[in-house]
Design an enzyme around this catalytic site. Structure first.
Site, PDB file in Angstrom:
ATOM      1  N   HIS A 190      14.415  21.441  37.388  1.00  0.00           N
ATOM      2  CA  HIS A 190      14.498  20.266  36.970  1.00  0.00           C
ATOM      3  C   HIS A 190      13.148  19.719  37.357  1.00  0.00           C
ATOM      4  O   HIS A 190      13.052  19.136  38.363  1.00  0.00           O
ATOM      5  CB  HIS A 190      15.345  19.331  37.136  1.00  0.00           C
ATOM      6  CG  HIS A 190      16.934  19.708  36.418  1.00  0.00           C
ATOM      7  ND1 HIS A 190      17.982  19.036  36.532  1.00  0.00           N
ATOM      8  CD2 HIS A 190      17.012  20.732  35.561  1.00  0.00           C
ATOM      9  CE1 HIS A 190      19.018  19.711  35.727  1.00  0.00           C
ATOM     10  NE2 HIS A 190      18.301  20.709  35.327  1.00  0.00           N
ATOM     11  N   TYR A 192      10.454  16.780  37.740  1.00  0.00           N
ATOM     12  CA  TYR A 192      10.115  15.683  37.786  1.00  0.00           C
ATOM     13  C   TYR A 192       9.108  15.659  38.722  1.00  0.00           C
ATOM     14  O   TYR A 192       8.372  16.175  38.819  1.00  0.00           O
ATOM     15  CB  TYR A 192      11.446  14.770  38.062  1.00  0.00           C
ATOM     16  CG  TYR A 192      12.502  14.649  37.117  1.00  0.00           C
ATOM     17  CD1 TYR A 192      12.138  13.845  35.713  1.00  0.00           C
ATOM     18  CD2 TYR A 192      13.580  15.274  37.002  1.00  0.00           C
ATOM     19  CE1 TYR A 192      13.059  13.897  34.682  1.00  0.00           C
ATOM     20  CE2 TYR A 192      14.641  15.233  36.035  1.00  0.00           C
ATOM     21  CZ  TYR A 192      14.583  14.692  34.888  1.00  0.00           C
ATOM     22  OH  TYR A 192      15.268  14.789  33.913  1.00  0.00           O
TER      23      TYR A 192
END
Length: 308
Positions: A190, A192
């Site tokens: 993920h 980010y």
């Protein structure tokens, strides 16, 4: 036959490489939006939808009829469904992981037979701590349980550290993969502010997984997050260069603090945000790069029998 991994490539049931290009949808929190949101996401060009589900740990549990419904909606709209349990997010406890696994086993009658259109993302961002060894031990323990229950689908495993500690995959991904008797497990980062904060980080994190011959998807990413910027341009361009899948977070419904991550202002997708326009219409976005799985194309990848 269903999805399978060979080396660092995911293949569909017709033996054709499949590169995910899709969008996350927060179904667990907005259960009445599926019939609007899922077709709208398909209209943007997504070939995959990642569907947030709840096992009842934190939110109202999604029952077996719900799972059947969202899978059917995805199939009708020619999208692969990546289903995931969100209740274990950021938790280190083995009981949270086990509950997610028990949920998939409980729901298996809605999943078995869907191996060509469904991928099981075992638990969203389980293991919040940046500890690859303990993360790996958990998955090494539970993957055989899913297989013993008759679930033969491609499995997706999120990195430790809320999905943002890809070192866990770099160090222990091979061990997790080898714990799968079917050798049909892929990994998800993920991206980010930590795992996707700048171009070098993005490229290195992708390379260090695929160079080990492990299959990878960027299972969530944004354009910024709580503690900083995200280099979404490099995520998109380098994913295209390397044949890595990606699933943007998220269609709509983020809480006020994170509403800049909404791709659309409405469930029907009539008004995309700047973030949505970037993902759908921008360079290396959905319109440019997304191709449907051959299980949904007219000639079924050259196979005369349509998928059932």
């Amino acid at each position: 036959a269903g999805f399978y991994v060979d080396g660092n490539t995911l293949y569909d049931a017709n033996g054709q490489p499949f590169v995910m290009r899709g969008i996350n949808h927060g179904h667990a929190w907005y259960k009445d939006t599926a019939s609007t949101a899922i077709p709208a996401i398909a209209e943007q060009g997504a070939n995959t939808i990642r569907i947030v589900l709840s096992d009842g740990g934190q939110w109202e549990k999604d029952d077996i009829d719900t799972i059947r419904e969202v899978i059917e909606l995805a199939e009708q709209n020619k999208m692969v469904a990546v289903v995931e349990v969100h209740d274990a997010t950021g938790r280190d406890s083995r009981s949270d992981l086990n509950r997610a696994v028990d949920y998939w086993i409980e729901m298996k009658d809605a999943l078995i037979g869907k191996e060509d259109t469904v991928i099981i993302n075992i638990a969203n961002e389980w293991y919040g701590s940046w500890d690859g060894s303990a993360w790996a031990d958990g998955y090494i323990d539970v993957i055989p349980k899913l297989r013993d229950a008759g679930l033969t689908h491609t499995l997706m495993v999120d990195a430790a550290g809320w999905g943002q500690y890809p070192q866990s995959i770099h160090d222990y991904g091979q061990d997790v993969f080898n714990a799968d008797p079917l050798k049909n497990t892929m990994f998800s980062i993920h991206m980010y502010e930590y795992a996707g904060g700048d171009a070098n980080t993005v490229r290195s994190n992708i390379d260090r997984v695929i160079d080990q011959d492990l299959a990878l998807v960027i299972g969530e990413f944004g354009h910024r997050h709580t503690d900083g910027d995200v280099d979404e341009d490099t995520i998109l361009s380098y994913s295209e260069e390397t044949g890595t899948g990606w699933l943007a977070w998220s269609w709509k419904g983020n809480s006020t603090e994170w509403d800049y991550l909404d791709l659309s202002e409405d469930w029907a997708g009539q008004h995309l945000t700047d973030w949505g326009n970037r993902i759908v219409h921008g360079a290396d976005g959905l319109q440019e790069t997304s191709k449907p799985s051959t299980v949904f194309t007219d000639d079924n990848g050259g196979h005369p029998e349509p998928p059932t």
